[in-house]
Design a protein around this motif. Structure first.
Motif, mmCIF file in Angstrom:
data_model
loop_
_atom_site.group_PDB
_atom_site.id
_atom_site.type_symbol
_atom_site.label_atom_id
_atom_site.label_comp_id
_atom_site.label_asym_id
_atom_site.label_seq_id
_atom_site.Cartn_x
_atom_site.Cartn_y
_atom_site.Cartn_z
ATOM 1 N N MET A 1 45.270 37.735 43.564
ATOM 2 C CA MET A 1 45.687 37.237 42.246
ATOM 3 C C MET A 1 45.491 38.304 41.181
ATOM 4 O O MET A 1 44.370 38.636 40.797
ATOM 5 C CB MET A 1 44.905 35.982 41.855
ATOM 6 C CG MET A 1 45.382 35.401 40.537
ATOM 7 S SD MET A 1 44.575 33.832 40.112
ATOM 8 C CE MET A 1 45.364 33.513 38.519
ATOM 9 N N ARG A 2 46.601 38.841 40.693
ATOM 10 C CA ARG A 2 46.542 39.744 39.558
ATOM 11 C C ARG A 2 46.055 38.978 38.320
ATOM 12 O O ARG A 2 46.348 37.798 38.160
ATOM 13 C CB ARG A 2 47.936 40.324 39.279
ATOM 14 C CG ARG A 2 48.476 41.259 40.332
ATOM 15 C CD ARG A 2 49.971 41.465 40.178
ATOM 16 N NE ARG A 2 50.342 41.853 38.826
ATOM 17 C CZ ARG A 2 50.780 43.059 38.472
ATOM 18 N NH1 ARG A 2 50.916 43.998 39.401
ATOM 19 N NH2 ARG A 2 51.109 43.331 37.222
ATOM 20 N N TRP A 3 45.348 39.678 37.419
ATOM 21 C CA TRP A 3 44.841 39.022 36.213
ATOM 22 C C TRP A 3 45.971 38.391 35.400
ATOM 23 O O TRP A 3 45.833 37.283 34.861
ATOM 24 C CB TRP A 3 44.086 40.034 35.344
ATOM 25 C CG TRP A 3 43.810 39.513 33.965
ATOM 26 C CD1 TRP A 3 42.808 38.662 33.593
ATOM 27 C CD2 TRP A 3 44.585 39.762 32.783
ATOM 28 N NE1 TRP A 3 42.889 38.379 32.248
ATOM 29 C CE2 TRP A 3 43.987 39.046 31.735
ATOM 30 C CE3 TRP A 3 45.717 40.525 32.517
ATOM 31 C CZ2 TRP A 3 44.470 39.077 30.427
ATOM 32 C CZ3 TRP A 3 46.211 40.549 31.217
ATOM 33 C CH2 TRP A 3 45.586 39.830 30.195
ATOM 34 N N GLU B 1 38.056 38.290 30.191
ATOM 35 C CA GLU B 1 39.438 38.762 30.300
ATOM 36 C C GLU B 1 39.568 40.181 30.847
ATOM 37 O O GLU B 1 40.597 40.525 31.422
ATOM 38 C CB GLU B 1 40.119 38.688 28.929
ATOM 39 C CG GLU B 1 40.250 37.276 28.382
ATOM 40 C CD GLU B 1 41.438 36.540 28.999
ATOM 41 O OE1 GLU B 1 42.545 36.702 28.505
ATOM 42 O OE2 GLU B 1 41.217 35.812 29.985
ATOM 43 N N ASN B 2 38.572 40.996 30.632
ATOM 44 C CA ASN B 2 38.643 42.383 31.095
ATOM 45 C C ASN B 2 37.605 42.638 32.183
ATOM 46 O O ASN B 2 36.613 43.339 31.990
ATOM 47 C CB ASN B 2 38.444 43.354 29.933
ATOM 48 C CG ASN B 2 39.729 43.593 29.177
ATOM 49 O OD1 ASN B 2 40.724 44.033 29.749
ATOM 50 N ND2 ASN B 2 39.727 43.279 27.894
ATOM 51 N N THR B 3 37.841 42.027 33.339
ATOM 52 C CA THR B 3 36.951 42.193 34.487
ATOM 53 C C THR B 3 37.632 43.093 35.513
ATOM 54 O O THR B 3 38.794 42.877 35.860
ATOM 55 C CB THR B 3 36.612 40.840 35.117
ATOM 56 O OG1 THR B 3 35.981 40.004 34.131
ATOM 57 C CG2 THR B 3 35.674 41.010 36.302
ATOM 58 N N TYR B 4 36.892 44.087 35.988
ATOM 59 C CA TYR B 4 37.474 45.091 36.874
ATOM 60 C C TYR B 4 36.654 45.270 38.153
ATOM 61 O O TYR B 4 35.442 45.024 38.177
ATOM 62 C CB TYR B 4 37.561 46.454 36.161
ATOM 63 C CG TYR B 4 38.560 46.461 35.037
ATOM 64 C CD1 TYR B 4 39.877 46.851 35.247
ATOM 65 C CD2 TYR B 4 38.185 46.065 33.753
ATOM 66 C CE1 TYR B 4 40.802 46.841 34.214
ATOM 67 C CE2 TYR B 4 39.098 46.055 32.709
ATOM 68 C CZ TYR B 4 40.411 46.451 32.946
ATOM 69 O OH TYR B 4 41.316 46.434 31.933
ATOM 70 N N ILE B 5 37.336 45.715 39.177
ATOM 71 C CA ILE B 5 36.674 46.124 40.409
ATOM 72 C C ILE B 5 36.131 47.535 40.185
ATOM 73 O O ILE B 5 36.880 48.415 39.754
ATOM 74 C CB ILE B 5 37.669 46.109 41.589
ATOM 75 C CG1 ILE B 5 38.173 44.683 41.839
ATOM 76 C CG2 ILE B 5 37.027 46.686 42.841
ATOM 77 C CD1 ILE B 5 39.293 44.598 42.874
ATOM 78 N N HIS C 1 41.219 41.215 44.682
ATOM 79 C CA HIS C 1 42.006 42.390 44.292
ATOM 80 C C HIS C 1 43.312 41.890 43.691
ATOM 81 O O HIS C 1 43.613 40.693 43.732
ATOM 82 C CB HIS C 1 42.291 43.302 45.490
ATOM 83 C CG HIS C 1 42.934 42.587 46.646
ATOM 84 N ND1 HIS C 1 44.252 42.185 46.644
ATOM 85 C CD2 HIS C 1 42.438 42.173 47.842
ATOM 86 C CE1 HIS C 1 44.540 41.569 47.777
ATOM 87 N NE2 HIS C 1 43.450 41.534 48.528
ATOM 88 N N GLY C 2 44.103 42.788 43.154
ATOM 89 C CA GLY C 2 45.431 42.445 42.663
ATOM 90 C C GLY C 2 46.497 42.958 43.609
ATOM 91 O O GLY C 2 46.323 42.907 44.831
ATOM 92 N N ALA D 1 42.961 46.574 40.367
ATOM 93 C CA ALA D 1 41.538 46.433 40.042
ATOM 94 C C ALA D 1 41.224 45.468 38.902
ATOM 95 O O ALA D 1 40.070 45.083 38.723
ATOM 96 C CB ALA D 1 40.948 47.809 39.707
ATOM 97 N N HIS D 2 42.220 45.061 38.122
ATOM 98 C CA HIS D 2 41.983 44.122 37.016
ATOM 99 C C HIS D 2 42.152 42.705 37.549
ATOM 100 O O HIS D 2 43.241 42.312 37.966
ATOM 101 C CB HIS D 2 42.981 44.390 35.893
ATOM 102 C CG HIS D 2 42.710 43.603 34.649
ATOM 103 N ND1 HIS D 2 43.595 43.553 33.588
ATOM 104 C CD2 HIS D 2 41.651 42.832 34.276
ATOM 105 C CE1 HIS D 2 43.100 42.786 32.636
ATOM 106 N NE2 HIS D 2 41.919 42.337 33.029
ATOM 107 N N ILE D 3 41.066 41.936 37.555
ATOM 108 C CA ILE D 3 41.059 40.620 38.194
ATOM 109 C C ILE D 3 40.712 39.517 37.196
ATOM 110 O O ILE D 3 40.033 39.762 36.200
ATOM 111 C CB ILE D 3 40.045 40.576 39.368
ATOM 112 C CG1 ILE D 3 38.653 40.970 38.878
ATOM 113 C CG2 ILE D 3 40.522 41.455 40.514
ATOM 114 C CD1 ILE D 3 37.550 40.788 39.896
#
Length: 552
Positions: free
Chosen positions: A52-54, A80-84, A359-360, A500-502
């Protein structure tokens, strides 16, 4: 003298009054800080939506119901800005990171599989030949456990904190989506066996599945959904967020409706690549809540769920397909039913739920090129073959490269150690050769990553993804929207924001509604849950609690 005595008496009385007030204030603060009983939700539900992409939170927002994704966003707290924080961004690594609060460098799950230098073969992330299938006919699909995961999970810590009274159950179509989140000390992990249509587990957890699983398996519910075929949920001309149906760059040319009746009693695995794969996963989750009495007492239980059909659909059709949009619209309805079930069975306000992704995904290169945007693909097999040819011509030794996988080059150290040239020279020559290939942005010696001139974000993510015993020798970075795959469909694995943006949304007990654009990381999920539950964070944790989400 009398005036002095009166003054001293007044000061004494004032001092006593202040001391009394301070004592009462301290007592009040102690009462607030140290409650008579630690408060926790009755149930924690982890929802990982695979691939699922953000931006899917908002791409289809206007079409979502009020009770699914919209309820999460409106009643919950969205980071809203959570990253791997590592690369490569694969399924097994993501599920492990979410629940360990750690990175592959520490927890050891560096990919869905990797090359094992000791056995000289590929190792699958949950592979365990010491256990056997439980719940169906023997097969390698059941030879699975969490033994390859080196650190523990937030679910393990909950088991420890409750003296193993709190139940932990993992459920996913994928073994890795169930086993790794459930942790080492789970009561159970169940995954889908495509060859039989059964939900299975392994002898790591139990000697036989409970009756409710056995009875559920007898129903063969995949056939029920196959009989429906797969038609769009709404009129197909309303899918204006997507491209037109049947594009040449999709993994399978098939227009709506997708015929599924052909799979009845013949191909139980096919349900993975339809929205119904998510439906049967959430149906089993409801049955687990009911049958295992999850959330029925004051000892917190944990249900770790992964909806994997989104990943299978995404890989095949890509983010801009009608199939992807329809899958999310159907998942939204499934979530609405699931949340309503939790309200009824556990009680609204008695459970905490979080939704995130492992992941996206990148846009399909064919779609990008059609719209004059840069993109492309490379192939592990071609990379290894070309590099081996180059090295053979240069050093007269065949097959110095064993594998190209996980964006890494793995050399045959038995051969490189016996050459009359140093390994550093071989690596340097390989780096210069690879950087000239189409789509390659850079190549680095992983053992010397700190000396590289890479941007800090790439350097940090590669370092976090590097495990000294399991990773390769060189790491290659591709141009944006280039990936290792085929000319149709899409995949993931790179450092870029589309991978990486989830999404990360918490809702329910202890959660303050709202949103934040502050940067957070996947590693922050487990310590946030630890702070919320007043338990220890996992033993390999490197993340920090997201303090904005709580009511405290």
């Amino acid at each position: 003298m009398k005036k002095i005595s009166y003054l001293l008496l007044s000061l004494s009385l004032l001092s006593c009054s202040i001391a009394s007030a301070q004592t009462k204030k301290t007592a009040a603060n102690q009462s607030k800080t140290f409650p008579a009983e630690v408060a926790r939700p009755k149930l924690v539900v982890g929802l990982v939506v695979d691939q699922m992409r953000w931006d899917y939170l908002y791409r289809y927002y206007n079409r979502y119901t009020n009770g699914g994704f919209k309820r999460l966003i409106n009643e919950g707290f969205s980071a809203e800005n959570t990253y791997i924080p590592y690369t490569p961004t694969y399924t097994a690594c993501g599920h492990t990171c979410i629940y360990t609060g750690s990175v592959p460098a520490i927890h050891g799950i560096i990919g869905n599989d990797w090359y094992d230098a000791e056995t000289k073969k590929n190792m699958y992330c949950t592979e365990d030949t010491s256990v056997v299938t439980v719940g169906s006919t023997p097969s390698s699909e059941g030879n699975m456990s969490p033994k390859n995961m080196l650190s523990n999970t937030i679910t393990d810590e909950l088991r420890l904190a409750t003296n193993f009274k709190g139940k932990v159950i993992g459920i996913s179509l994928k073994d890795r989506g169930s086993i790794l989140p459930a942790g080492h000390a789970a009561n159970a992990a169940y995954w889908y066996q495509g060859s039989t249509g059964n939900w299975i587990t392994s002898s790591y957890y139990m000697t036989e599945v409970p009756a409710w699983i056995a009875d559920y398996n007898k129903l063969k519910l995949a056939n029920k959904f196959y009989a429906k075929n797969w038609e769009t949920l709404y009129p197909i001309n309303t899918y204006t967020n997507s491209t037109s149906d049947e594009q040449a760059y999709e993994g399978k040319l098939s227009t709506f409706p997708h015929s599924l009746a052909q799979f009845v009693d013949k191909n139980y695995d096919a349900i993975r690549s339809t929205p119904y794969g998510n439906t049967i996963t959430l149906d089993l989750a409801k049955l687990a809540i009911l049958s295992e009495d999850l959330g029925k007492d004051n000892i917190t239980d944990f249900l770790a769920l992964s909806c994997s059909a989104t990943d299978y659909v995404g890989h095949q059709y890509g983010p801009n397909s009608i199939e992807a949009e329809d899958t999310y619209l159907r998942l939204d309805k499934d979530f609405e039913e699931f949340f309503n079930y939790l309200d009824k069975q556990v009680g609204k306000g008695n459970y905490t739920i979080f939704l995130t992704a492992d992941h996206g995904a990148a846009h399909v290169p064919g779609f990008m090129q059609k719209n004059k945007l840069p993109a492309g693909v490379v192939s592990d097999r071609d990379i290894a073959a070309k590099l081996n040819t180059f090295l053979n011509d240069k050093y007269k030794v065949n097959n110095l490269v064993l594998r190209s996988m996980n964006n890494q080059i793995i050399f045959d150290h038995d051969k490189t150690d016996n050459l009359n040239v140093s390994f550093d020279v071989i690596k340097s020559a390989s780096i210069e050769f690879l950087k000239k290939l189409d789509g390659f942005a850079n190549v680095v010696d992983i053992s010397k990553i700190s000396q590289s001139t890479l941007p800090e974000v790439q350097k940090k993510m590669i370092t976090n993804g590097y495990n000294a015993k399991r990773s390769g020798d060189l790491y290659y970075i591709l141009n944006p929207n280039w990936f290792n795959g085929s000319s149709t469909g899409t995949t993931h694995g790179n450092w870029n924001p589309y991978d990486a943006h989830i999404p990360l949304v918490f809702m329910g007990w202890g959660i303050k509604p709202g949103a934040s654009n502050k940067t957070h990381y996947m590693t922050d999920i487990a310590p946030t849950l630890a702070a919320l539950l007043h338990i220890q964070m996992p033993n390999g944790n490197v993340g920090e609690p997201i303090t904005e989400i709580t009511n405290k």
